[in-house]
Design a protein around this motif. Structure first.
Motif, PDB file in Angstrom:
ATOM      1  N   UNK A 172      75.783  28.630  46.805  1.00 40.47           N
ATOM      2  CA  UNK A 172      76.743  29.728  46.123  1.00 40.47           C
ATOM      3  C   UNK A 172      77.543  28.876  44.667  1.00 40.47           C
ATOM      4  N   UNK A 173      78.087  27.739  45.502  1.00 42.21           N
ATOM      5  CA  UNK A 173      79.815  26.946  44.693  1.00 42.21           C
ATOM      6  C   UNK A 173      78.698  26.722  44.019  1.00 42.21           C
ATOM      7  N   UNK A 174      77.606  25.460  44.777  1.00 40.35           N
ATOM      8  CA  UNK A 174      77.492  24.141  43.978  1.00 40.35           C
ATOM      9  C   UNK A 174      76.690  24.862  41.747  1.00 40.35           C
ATOM     10  N   UNK A 175      76.217  26.160  42.420  1.00 41.81           N
ATOM     11  CA  UNK A 175      75.536  26.991  41.454  1.00 41.81           C
ATOM     12  C   UNK A 175      76.598  27.901  40.362  1.00 41.81           C
ATOM     13  N   UNK A 176      77.605  28.111  40.695  1.00 44.63           N
ATOM     14  CA  UNK A 176      78.529  28.771  40.138  1.00 44.63           C
ATOM     15  C   UNK A 176      78.666  27.038  38.664  1.00 44.63           C
ATOM     16  N   UNK A 177      79.367  26.044  39.492  1.00 43.24           N
ATOM     17  CA  UNK A 177      80.077  24.928  39.232  1.00 43.24           C
ATOM     18  C   UNK A 177      78.649  24.472  37.963  1.00 43.24           C
ATOM     19  N   UNK A 178      77.694  24.633  38.506  1.00 43.30           N
ATOM     20  CA  UNK A 178      76.754  23.794  37.436  1.00 43.30           C
ATOM     21  C   UNK A 178      76.188  24.960  35.856  1.00 43.30           C
ATOM     22  N   UNK A 179      76.007  26.076  36.572  1.00 42.17           N
ATOM     23  CA  UNK A 179      76.645  27.690  35.276  1.00 42.17           C
ATOM     24  C   UNK A 179      76.839  27.125  34.492  1.00 42.17           C
TER      25      UNK A 179
END
Length: 424
Positions: free
Chosen positions: A134-141
């Motif tokens: 969840x944290x990684x996806x938010x950062x990449x998005x």
């Protein structure tokens, strides 16, 4: 200093044949052309177009550098003890086992476990923690649309690290736990390429959904998984050395992987397959490699996807991946284009196709963008980076500290004058 050759006008450069250059360097003639392909030597066609000639001064300078650094096959680079990968002749081995045979019989996750522990775990799959994903996806998005694969993966690693309060534990079991969750987190953080976002099953299937909007059939998934296995490690490549330097300073595993990701973006490393992918598309568009290769040479560029500094013969990774791709009917046009490129370029420099060209055939024939090869390379090589970090954590800290060879002005020099100082 050697005497001037009889009959050679004063002031003209002395040229060596390929055989003479090879003898002076102590290498095979094929290796001389490999030096040319990576910019360490320049060549000129001999009068009449038969063979190439080389500047004697350049060859002698390279021979001196090789003698100072040891084995000319390594280019005089830093040597580091490792039990992970051995490259010997035109084969390479993971912990003493033929890497190609290992890749052809096991999944990427199983090969990664072998690199990390020297033990096989049949059927192992990696699971990403929901919090990290969840944290990684938010950062990449949050990144701009034009962000490249290395950008996304670097951000995903940093974000995943912030979600792991135990990241500073460098004990072997702790680092292994990080490795088994970081690799799938990197894949899960990437945006889906089509309507399907696969987050379970073999890693190759999950990665396919991030690279191609086409349906994933068994043959193509096997080719992608094979590519991941074959690229998992390759001795002390530039990115792996960066990882070991970070680990030597006792950076945690996320930071060590981030150091590797910071290096692969160059066109001479992880991004090389993208250049080969674009070249393939041009050949497919024009129907022949002749004019495309001619334009590369005319512009003074090396033909991407050919030659490798560590293999005088065929790159074993390319050979294995090409053989796998031959089982996929849809890959036939791209395979033919790759063969055309190699055959056309061989008239200029006799170099074999490398894994970048084979990876380009996979990506170009699977509905993937040109940057897909870089993503595959980075995800795959994370396994090797972790293996090398684990080795380095067991060594004396801060040992990766070479001494500089100072070539600047000899001290003491006067202090520089301040701008506008008119005193005196």
């Amino acid at each position: 200093m050697r005497d001037q050759e009889p009959g050679r006008p004063s002031g003209t450069e002395r040229r060596l044949s390929t055989k003479e250059a090879a003898e002076l360097l102590g290498v095979k003639p094929e290796t001389v052309y490999a030096y040319v392909s990576r910019g360490q030597l320049s060549s000129r066609r001999a009068p009449g177009g038969r063979g190439s000639t080389f500047d004697a001064g350049e060859v002698e300078a390279l021979a001196r550098r090789n003698r100072r650094g040891g084995d000319p096959a390594t280019g005089g680079e830093l040597s580091v003890r490792t039990r992970v990968t051995l490259i010997d002749g035109d084969r390479y081995y993971f912990r003493g086992v033929d890497a190609v045979e290992l890749a052809e019989r096991h999944s990427y996750e199983e090969v990664a476990e072998w690199l990390w522990t020297g033990r096989l775990r049949p059927g192992v799959t990696f699971t990403a923690p929901g919090t990290s994903v969840a944290v990684a996806r938010r950062a990449v998005d949050a990144l701009p649309e034009h962000a490249g694969p290395a950008d996304r993966l670097r951000v995903a690693v940093i974000a995943a690290a912030t979600a792991d309060p135990l990241r500073f534990d460098l004990a072997e079991e702790a680092v292994l736990g990080t490795a088994r969750t970081l690799v799938p987190t990197l894949v899960a953080a990437l945006p889906a390429a089509g309507p399907e976002q696969v987050d379970e099953g073999p890693l190759a299937h999950r990665l396919w959904a991030r690279l191609s909007g086409w349906p994933a059939d068994e043959a193509r998934l096997r080719a992608l998984d094979l590519a991941l296995c074959l690229l998992a490690d390759h001795d002390l490549a530039a990115s792996t050395l960066a990882v070991r330097v970070a680990a030597s300073a006792r950076a945690h595993a996320y930071a060590a992987v981030s150091a590797g990701l910071g290096v692969i973006e160059g066109p001479l490393h992880g991004a090389a397959s993208g250049l080969a992918h674009r070249l393939l598309l041009e050949v497919l568009d024009q129907g022949s490699a002749g004019p495309v290769v001619a334009e590369e040479l005319r512009a003074g560029r090396r033909v991407p996807g050919l030659g490798h500094r560590l293999y005088s013969g065929e790159d074993p990774r390319a050979r294995a991946l090409f053989a796998c791709l031959e089982e996929i009917p849809q890959a036939a046009p791209a395979l033919a284009a790759a063969r055309d490129i190699a055959a056309t370029a061989a008239r200029h420099i006799p170099l074999h196709p490398n894994v970048d060209l084979a990876l380009a055939v996979l990506t170009a024939s699977s509905g993937m963008p040109a940057t897909a090869g870089e993503t595959i390379f980075a995800v795959s090589r994370t396994a090797g980076w972790i293996a090398h970090a684990l080795e380095e954590y067991a060594e004396r800290p801060l040992r990766m500290r070479p001494s500089g060879l100072y070539t600047g002005p000899q001290p003491p020099q006067p202090l520089p004058e301040q701008p506008g100082d008119t005193s005196g």
